[in-house]
Design a protein around this motif. Sequence first.
Motif, PDB file in Angstrom:
ATOM      1  N   ALA A  59       0.820  -1.217   0.000  1.00 13.33           N
ATOM      2  CA  ALA A  59       0.000   0.000   0.000  1.00 13.33           C
ATOM      3  C   ALA A  59       0.853   1.265   0.000  1.00 13.33           C
ATOM      4  CB  ALA A  59      -0.928  -0.003   1.209  1.00 13.33           C
ATOM      5  N   GLY A  60       1.988   1.232   0.706  1.00 11.82           N
ATOM      6  CA  GLY A  60       2.803   2.440   0.814  1.00 11.82           C
ATOM      7  C   GLY A  60       3.853   2.604  -0.264  1.00 11.82           C
ATOM      8  N   ASP A  61       4.417   1.485  -0.737  1.00 10.45           N
ATOM      9  CA  ASP A  61       5.566   1.568  -1.644  1.00 10.45           C
ATOM     10  C   ASP A  61       5.235   1.317  -3.101  1.00 10.45           C
ATOM     11  OD1 ASP A  61       7.110   2.193   0.491  1.00 10.45           O
ATOM     12  OD2 ASP A  61       8.334   0.384   0.481  1.00 10.45           O
ATOM     13  N   THR A  62       4.122   0.649  -3.401  1.00 14.63           N
ATOM     14  CA  THR A  62       3.776   0.443  -4.813  1.00 14.63           C
ATOM     15  C   THR A  62       2.814   1.504  -5.329  1.00 14.63           C
ATOM     16  OG1 THR A  62       1.792  -0.965  -4.515  1.00 14.63           O
ATOM     17  CG2 THR A  62       3.956  -2.055  -4.410  1.00 14.63           C
ATOM     18  N   ILE A  63       2.288   2.330  -4.458  1.00 12.18           N
ATOM     19  CA  ILE A  63       1.290   3.303  -4.885  1.00 12.18           C
ATOM     20  C   ILE A  63       1.880   4.321  -5.862  1.00 12.18           C
ATOM     21  CG2 ILE A  63       1.648   4.850  -2.902  1.00 12.18           C
ATOM     22  CD1 ILE A  63      -1.419   5.316  -2.921  1.00 12.18           C
ATOM     23  N   GLY A  64       3.171   4.653  -5.688  1.00 12.28           N
ATOM     24  CA  GLY A  64       3.817   5.565  -6.627  1.00 12.28           C
ATOM     25  C   GLY A  64       3.954   4.950  -8.013  1.00 12.28           C
ATOM     26  N   LEU A  65       4.394   3.684  -8.050  1.00 15.35           N
ATOM     27  CA  LEU A  65       4.488   2.969  -9.323  1.00 15.35           C
ATOM     28  C   LEU A  65       3.117   2.857  -9.984  1.00 15.35           C
ATOM     29  CD1 LEU A  65       6.876  -0.090  -8.762  1.00 15.35           C
ATOM     30  CD2 LEU A  65       7.236   1.862 -10.284  1.00 15.35           C
ATOM     31  N   TYR A  66       2.122   2.498  -9.181  1.00 13.61           N
ATOM     32  CA  TYR A  66       0.773   2.313  -9.697  1.00 13.61           C
ATOM     33  C   TYR A  66       0.223   3.622 -10.252  1.00 13.61           C
ATOM     34  CZ  TYR A  66      -4.124   0.700  -9.722  1.00 13.61           C
ATOM     35  OH  TYR A  66      -5.392   0.355 -10.088  1.00 13.61           O
ATOM     36  N   GLY A  67       0.437   4.710  -9.502  1.00 13.37           N
ATOM     37  CA  GLY A  67      -0.020   6.015  -9.972  1.00 13.37           C
ATOM     38  C   GLY A  67       0.668   6.430 -11.255  1.00 13.37           C
ATOM     39  N   ARG A  68       1.967   6.138 -11.368  1.00 12.39           N
ATOM     40  CA  ARG A  68       2.694   6.463 -12.599  1.00 12.39           C
ATOM     41  C   ARG A  68       2.146   5.657 -13.772  1.00 12.39           C
ATOM     42  NH1 ARG A  68       7.878   5.061 -15.175  1.00 12.39           N
ATOM     43  NH2 ARG A  68       8.710   6.952 -16.151  1.00 12.39           N
ATOM     44  N   ASN A  69       1.821   4.374 -13.532  1.00 10.87           N
ATOM     45  CA  ASN A  69       1.244   3.542 -14.591  1.00 10.87           C
ATOM     46  C   ASN A  69      -0.100   4.082 -15.071  1.00 10.87           C
ATOM     47  OD1 ASN A  69       3.417   1.802 -14.435  1.00 10.87           O
ATOM     48  ND2 ASN A  69       2.374   0.331 -13.105  1.00 10.87           N
ATOM     49  N   LEU A  70      -0.849   4.689 -14.137  1.00 14.11           N
ATOM     50  CA  LEU A  70      -2.169   5.228 -14.487  1.00 14.11           C
ATOM     51  C   LEU A  70      -2.094   6.657 -15.014  1.00 14.11           C
ATOM     52  CD1 LEU A  70      -4.364   3.933 -11.498  1.00 14.11           C
ATOM     53  CD2 LEU A  70      -4.096   2.920 -13.768  1.00 14.11           C
ATOM     54  N   GLY A  71      -0.901   7.240 -15.020  1.00 13.24           N
ATOM     55  CA  GLY A  71      -0.746   8.599 -15.518  1.00 13.24           C
ATOM     56  C   GLY A  71      -1.079   9.674 -14.509  1.00 13.24           C
ATOM     57  N   VAL A  72      -1.055   9.344 -13.210  1.00  9.95           N
ATOM     58  CA  VAL A  72      -1.313  10.333 -12.162  1.00  9.95           C
ATOM     59  C   VAL A  72      -0.134  11.304 -12.101  1.00  9.95           C
ATOM     60  CG1 VAL A  72      -1.706  10.682  -9.689  1.00  9.95           C
ATOM     61  CG2 VAL A  72      -2.708   8.694 -10.850  1.00  9.95           C
ATOM     62  N   GLN A  73      -0.429  12.594 -12.166  1.00 12.96           N
ATOM     63  CA  GLN A  73       0.617  13.607 -12.250  1.00 12.96           C
ATOM     64  C   GLN A  73       1.503  13.648 -11.011  1.00 12.96           C
ATOM     65  OE1 GLN A  73       1.435  15.708 -14.890  1.00 12.96           O
ATOM     66  NE2 GLN A  73       0.077  14.312 -16.014  1.00 12.96           N
ATOM     67  N   ASN A  74       0.901  13.528  -9.848  1.00 14.87           N
ATOM     68  CA  ASN A  74       1.646  13.667  -8.595  1.00 14.87           C
ATOM     69  C   ASN A  74       2.033  12.303  -8.028  1.00 14.87           C
ATOM     70  OD1 ASN A  74      -1.166  13.262  -8.209  1.00 14.87           O
ATOM     71  ND2 ASN A  74      -1.017  13.892  -6.070  1.00 14.87           N
ATOM     72  N   PHE A  75       2.432  11.353  -8.883  1.00 15.30           N
ATOM     73  CA  PHE A  75       2.705   9.991  -8.440  1.00 15.30           C
ATOM     74  C   PHE A  75       3.799   9.911  -7.381  1.00 15.30           C
ATOM     75  CE2 PHE A  75       5.719  10.572 -11.927  1.00 15.30           C
ATOM     76  CZ  PHE A  75       6.867   9.974 -11.451  1.00 15.30           C
ATOM     77  N   ALA A  76       4.759  10.856  -7.410  1.00 16.94           N
ATOM     78  CA  ALA A  76       5.902  10.784  -6.498  1.00 16.94           C
ATOM     79  C   ALA A  76       5.519  11.047  -5.042  1.00 16.94           C
ATOM     80  CB  ALA A  76       6.978  11.770  -6.925  1.00 16.94           C
ATOM     81  N   ILE A  77       4.370  11.667  -4.795  1.00 18.03           N
ATOM     82  CA  ILE A  77       3.986  11.978  -3.419  1.00 18.03           C
ATOM     83  C   ILE A  77       2.816  11.124  -2.944  1.00 18.03           C
ATOM     84  CG2 ILE A  77       4.791  14.360  -3.640  1.00 18.03           C
ATOM     85  CD1 ILE A  77       1.811  15.205  -3.784  1.00 18.03           C
ATOM     86  N   LEU A  78       2.447  10.094  -3.711  1.00 23.01           N
ATOM     87  CA  LEU A  78       1.277   9.302  -3.344  1.00 23.01           C
ATOM     88  C   LEU A  78       1.467   8.522  -2.048  1.00 23.01           C
ATOM     89  CD1 LEU A  78       0.021   7.950  -6.797  1.00 23.01           C
ATOM     90  CD2 LEU A  78      -0.939   9.796  -5.400  1.00 23.01           C
ATOM     91  N   THR A  79       2.717   8.199  -1.697  1.00 24.55           N
ATOM     92  CA  THR A  79       2.952   7.539  -0.412  1.00 24.55           C
ATOM     93  C   THR A  79       2.443   8.396   0.740  1.00 24.55           C
ATOM     94  OG1 THR A  79       4.863   6.304  -1.237  1.00 24.55           O
ATOM     95  CG2 THR A  79       4.727   6.607   1.131  1.00 24.55           C
ATOM     96  N   SER A  80       2.475   9.711   0.570  1.00 22.19           N
ATOM     97  CA  SER A  80       1.969  10.608   1.610  1.00 22.19           C
ATOM     98  C   SER A  80       0.477  10.404   1.846  1.00 22.19           C
ATOM     99  CB  SER A  80       2.226  12.071   1.223  1.00 22.19           C
ATOM    100  OG  SER A  80       3.603  12.361   1.190  1.00 22.19           O
ATOM    101  N   TYR A  81      -0.267  10.040   0.812  1.00 21.27           N
ATOM    102  CA  TYR A  81      -1.688   9.770   0.974  1.00 21.27           C
ATOM    103  C   TYR A  81      -1.892   8.571   1.902  1.00 21.27           C
ATOM    104  CZ  TYR A  81      -2.884  12.879  -2.966  1.00 21.27           C
ATOM    105  OH  TYR A  81      -3.063  13.964  -3.790  1.00 21.27           O
ATOM    106  N   THR A  82      -1.156   7.479   1.619  1.00 17.68           N
ATOM    107  CA  THR A  82      -1.267   6.287   2.457  1.00 17.68           C
ATOM    108  C   THR A  82      -0.848   6.584   3.887  1.00 17.68           C
ATOM    109  OG1 THR A  82      -0.725   4.922   0.529  1.00 17.68           O
ATOM    110  CG2 THR A  82      -0.596   3.862   2.679  1.00 17.68           C
TER     111      THR A  82
END
Length: 452
Positions: free
Chosen positions: A263-286
């Motif tokens: 949940a914490g470490d793959t969310i950035g990869l997953y967001g990048r795969n989906l084209g999420v602009q702020n993928f690098a900070i998605l761990t902060s959401y978790t």
Amino acid sequence: MNNNDQPSGSKKDVVIAMFFISLLFFILGFATWLNGSLIPFLKIVCDLNNFQALWVTFAFYIAYTVMALPSAAILSRTGYKNGMTLGLGVMAVGALLFIPAAKSSYYGFFLLALFTLATGMTLMQTAINPYIVCIGSRESAAMRISIMGLFNKGAGIVVPLVFSALILSGIDKYSDAAMAALDHAGREALRSELSSRLVYPYAIMAGGLLVFMVIVHFSSLPELSMEQDKNQPAVKKWGVLQYPQLVLGALSLFAYVGVEVIAGDTIGLYGRNLGVQNFAILTSYTMGFMVLGYLLGATTIPKLMSQKTALLLSAICGVIFTFGVALSSATDTGLSQALLGWAGVPVVPDTVMFLSMLGLANALVWPSIWPLALQGLGKYTAAGSALLIMGIAGGALLPMLYGRISDASNSQHAYWVMLPCYLMIFMYAVKGHKVRSWGGNEGRLERVDQAG
């Protein structure tokens, strides 16, 4: 720690311990949750696929399995306080290894640095988790660990934001499309430039760890008493395996750490795969949702909710949110708009939002399992702590399984790997923590506890 698991030290000792341990938990969180941003970063720098990039989690978390028993042996000789000091020193060495790794851009060197960093953290974890359990009353242990979790996961919120600000400025020119447009020499030059950005931050980290090592060494942090009842038998090498609640707790922690890291470490990869602009900070959401969970634990345990109830509710939420991750929309952002839109937080697809919400489900699992699993271990507490720490291997293996499935099929459906993990935690909450005999006779609790 005495044989009856009574609180160690005065109220002043507890306050002093809570202060220093909270700082140590923040440091551990800073080093741990940096991985969530480091994984997509190294994927670019070292030209990796998802499975290869997740060797970061393997190298980091496998150290907990390899070094847990040696750490317990070290603690038996040095004591808890000196063990914490030594752990900080080893972490500083790991941080320094990032400098030649960044200069060479060699992936194997990054993995060695991560393993060394995590080796120091293993020693720290083996010391501070039983320390915070045993420094006060057993009934409020989950509350104390929840407070510590606020610092640990609070660092997890800060780290991706700092990493993004310091390291990832101008990251658009490193997109897959931009890199593909360059020749081989151009791509290598860009990757080398990006890799070199790690030198300064990790040099600062190493210096900070060394400074704090000195502070802890000369602090008034109280040492736990290791005196035992003289009638208690000597510790046997594998005697710790006689405690089903401990062994099942370690297996549950294996499942828990696996899903926490996913949940914490793959969310950035997953967001990048989906084209999420702020993928690098998605761990902060978790991590934000984990902080919310720890706040709930700190305010409700044990006054309004028992540790067992907290564990049960966590497992149920984990199952529900896993279904949400695997089945919800990868384009619609309604869920994040409803939950976070009022705060001005950038919206993300529903499936990513459910993944971040697993932070809430995960928050109270660790603080609930530790006191339940260590109950009645007596002189085996240090060895029991090492066995629980070995459960952190779930963070090494399960994300790798996710990465393999993700590369082979669908990155969203690969998250189904989390479902059996939450079911394992559910079973421990309902039944596993009560078992005191491999023969299934729960009535032997008192005799087994006295046997230590």
